[in-house]
Design a protein around this motif. Structure first.
Motif, PDB file in Angstrom:
ATOM      1  N   ALA A 315      14.532  65.631 -40.180  1.00  0.00           N
ATOM      2  CA  ALA A 315      15.972  65.356 -40.165  1.00  0.00           C
ATOM      3  C   ALA A 315      16.498  65.447 -38.742  1.00  0.00           C
ATOM      4  O   ALA A 315      16.025  66.251 -37.932  1.00  0.00           O
ATOM      5  CB  ALA A 315      16.718  66.334 -41.067  1.00  0.00           C
ATOM      6  N   ALA A 316      17.510  64.638 -38.451  1.00  0.00           N
ATOM      7  CA  ALA A 316      18.142  64.678 -37.131  1.00  0.00           C
ATOM      8  C   ALA A 316      19.226  65.739 -37.049  1.00  0.00           C
ATOM      9  O   ALA A 316      19.486  66.301 -35.994  1.00  0.00           O
ATOM     10  CB  ALA A 316      18.724  63.312 -36.787  1.00  0.00           C
ATOM     11  N   GLY A 317      19.898  66.007 -38.155  1.00  0.00           N
ATOM     12  CA  GLY A 317      20.978  66.989 -38.152  1.00  0.00           C
ATOM     13  C   GLY A 317      20.464  68.403 -37.984  1.00  0.00           C
ATOM     14  O   GLY A 317      19.325  68.722 -38.339  1.00  0.00           O
ATOM     15  N   ALA A 318      21.319  69.277 -37.463  1.00  0.00           N
ATOM     16  CA  ALA A 318      20.937  70.669 -37.226  1.00  0.00           C
ATOM     17  C   ALA A 318      21.650  71.586 -38.202  1.00  0.00           C
ATOM     18  O   ALA A 318      22.693  71.259 -38.764  1.00  0.00           O
ATOM     19  CB  ALA A 318      21.278  71.075 -35.793  1.00  0.00           C
ATOM     20  N   ALA A 319      21.070  72.777 -38.412  1.00  0.00           N
ATOM     21  CA  ALA A 319      21.642  73.775 -39.307  1.00  0.00           C
ATOM     22  C   ALA A 319      21.019  75.120 -38.962  1.00  0.00           C
ATOM     23  O   ALA A 319      20.223  75.242 -38.019  1.00  0.00           O
ATOM     24  CB  ALA A 319      21.395  73.411 -40.770  1.00  0.00           C
ATOM     25  N   ASP A 320      21.342  76.142 -39.743  1.00  0.00           N
ATOM     26  CA  ASP A 320      20.801  77.472 -39.454  1.00  0.00           C
ATOM     27  C   ASP A 320      19.295  77.543 -39.673  1.00  0.00           C
ATOM     28  O   ASP A 320      18.629  78.436 -39.128  1.00  0.00           O
ATOM     29  CB  ASP A 320      21.520  78.517 -40.309  1.00  0.00           C
ATOM     30  N   THR A 321      18.736  76.633 -40.460  1.00  0.00           N
ATOM     31  CA  THR A 321      17.287  76.608 -40.626  1.00  0.00           C
ATOM     32  C   THR A 321      16.568  76.219 -39.340  1.00  0.00           C
ATOM     33  O   THR A 321      15.364  76.460 -39.220  1.00  0.00           O
ATOM     34  CB  THR A 321      16.902  75.635 -41.752  1.00  0.00           C
TER      35      THR A 321
END
Length: 368
Positions: A315-321
Motif C-alpha cells: 500500500a502507498a498510504g501510511a498508518a501506525d502499522t
C-alpha cells in the motif's frame, strides 16, 4: 454477527464527531471506548496527550492460550472532518447496502468490527489481546509514536483496522510518510512606497516549494503534496512571514533520508530571508518481510475456515502499522470494512463487509 446492531453502533460513533486536534471531542469519545472495552471484559485506560487522549485496552486470554504473548490491534478515533460535516455535506445515510458519512470508512467502521469480534470470541480460547486507539493518526501520530512502540513490545503479531485495498485485500507493507513545515521570515515594508526595503516571505516560500519539487524530481517513487500555505496579511504590505506544510511518501528509508537531507539544506533565495524546516511527524517505510508473509498465510488459513478468501498487497498510504512493521514485528493492516472515499466527501463503506470483517477478525483471534 448482528449487522443491524453493528450499524447502530457505527452510526452512534459517526454522529459523535471527532476531528483531529479537538481534544474535548476526542476525550469524550475516548471515555466511550474505555466504557465499551470494559463491557467487553477488558481493562482500558486513557493515555493523556495535549491534542486528545489515546486509549489502551488489554483483554485477558482464555484457555490454553491465556498466558501466551498477546496480539495487538491498532486503530484511531480521530477523523479528518470538522464538527458540522455530518449536518452539512456528509449526512449519515444508507443506500443500496452502502453506508455514507464522515468516518464510516476511515476508520470508525474498524472500531465496530473489532468490538464485534471481541464479543464473538468471549467464550473461545484465544491469546490475550491489546488494543491501542490513537487520537492523532490523521496527522502522523506525533504524540502516539512512543506509546505504540512501548505497547507493541512482546506482542506476537500486529493487526491494523484501517480500510483494506478496494478488493478487500489486506495491506502487507506501506510507504514511509513524513510531514514537514517550511517557515519563512522576511521583512515587512510598504508594497508601493518602499518595496525595496522589504523581503517577501511569500515569494521566498514559493521559490522554496519550487526547489522542493526539483529535489523530488531527482528520485524515483517519491510522492510530494503541498497541503497548506499561509502567510502575509495585506496586499499593500510586503509579507513578513509565511509557512507551508508539505507531505512526502517514500518507498524506502534510503530515499527518505536523501530527500529530507536535501530539503532541509536548501538555502534562502533572497538575502536576509530566514528559512526553517521542521519535521512535524514521521512514519518510516514498512517494507515487505518474511514475517509478514508468514502472518498473511496464517490469516488466509483462518479465513478459509470461514469461507473467506484473503489476499494481501503493498500500500502507498501510511498508518501506525508503518511503525510496527518497521520495527520488524509481523504486521498486517486493512481489516476495516470494504469501501472507498477516505478523506473525501463520498466516503462510504459496504454494510455487509462489517460482519464479514468481524468474522475474519474473530477467526484470527481463535487461530493465531
Amino acid at each position: 454477527m448482528n449487522l443491524p446492531l453493528m450499524m447502530d453502533r457505527l452510526r452512534s460513533y459517526v454522529e459523535d464527531e471527532t476531528p483531529t486536534g479537538d481534544a474535548p471531542a476526542l476525550n469524550a469519545f475516548a471515555d466511550r471506548l474505555v466504557h465499551r472495552y470494559a463491557e467487553l471484559g477488558g481493562t482500558a485506560r486513557r493515555v493523556a496527550a495535549a491534542t486528545g487522549d489515546h486509549v489502551v485496552a488489554d483483554f485477558p486470554g482464555r484457555g490454553a492460550l491465556s498466558d501466551a504473548a498477546p496480539v495487538l490491534f491498532l486503530a484511531h478515533h480521530d477523523t479528518v472532518w470538522p464538527v458540522g460535516q455530518l449536518a452539512g455535506a456528509m449526512p449519515w445515510r444508507v443506500e443500496d447496502g452502502v453506508i455514507h458519512g464522515p468516518g464510516v470508512f476511515d476508520m470508525k467502521g474498524g472500531l465496530v468490527i473489532l468490538e464485534s469480534a471481541l464479543g464473538a470470541v468471549s467464550e473461545a480460547d484465544h491469546r490475550p489481546v491489546r488494543v491501542i486507539v490513537v487520537a492523532d493518526e490523521e496527522v502522523g501520530s506525533p504524540t502516539a509514536r512512543e506509546l505504540v512502540k512501548a505497547e507493541s513490545a512482546g506482542v506476537v503479531a500486529v493487526f491494523g483496522l484501517e480500510p483494506p485495498h478496494p478488493n478487500g485485500d489486506l495491506k502487507t507493507s506501506r510507504w514511509g510518510s513524513t510531514r514537514i513545515r517550511i517557515t519563512v521570515t522576511g521583512r515587512e515594508a510598504h508594497a508601493a512606497l518602499d518595496p525595496e526595503s522589504g523581503i517577501s516571505a511569500i515569494d521566498e516560500l514559493v521559490d522554496q516549494l519550487i526547489a522542493v519539487r526539483k529535489v523530488v524530481a531527482q528520485h524515483n517513487h517519491v510522492l510530494c503534496n503541498v497541503g497548506t500555505i499561509e502567510g502575509g496579511g495585506r496586499t499593500n504590505v510586503v509579507a513578513g512571514s509565511a509557512w507551508s506544510d508539505v507531505g512526502f511518501r517514500f518507498v524506502d528509508p534510503e530515499t527518505e533520508a536523501a530527500v529530507l537531507a536535501a530539503v532541509t539544506a536548501l538555502p534562502a533565495v533572497r538575502d536576509g530571508a530566514v528559512v526553517e524546516v521542521k519535521v512535524m511527524s514521521n512514519r518510516p517505510a514498512w517494507q515487505p518481510s518474511p514475517a509478514t508473509d508468514e502472518l498473511l498465510a496464517k490469516v488466509a488459513a483462518a479465513g478459509a475456515e470461514i469461507g473467506q478468501q484473503v489476499g494481501g498487497a503493498a500500500a502507498a498510504g501510511a498508518a501506525d502499522t508503518n511503525l510496527t512493521g518497521w520495527l520488524g514485528l509481523p504486521t498486517l493492516d486493512g481489516l476495516g470494512p470494504v469501501g472507498k472515499g477516505a478523506h473525501a466527501v463520498h466516503e462510504q463503506a459496504i454494510a455487509a463487509t462489517l460482519t464479514e470483517r468481524a468474522a475474519l477478525v474473530a477467526a484470527i483471534l481463535r487461530t493465531i
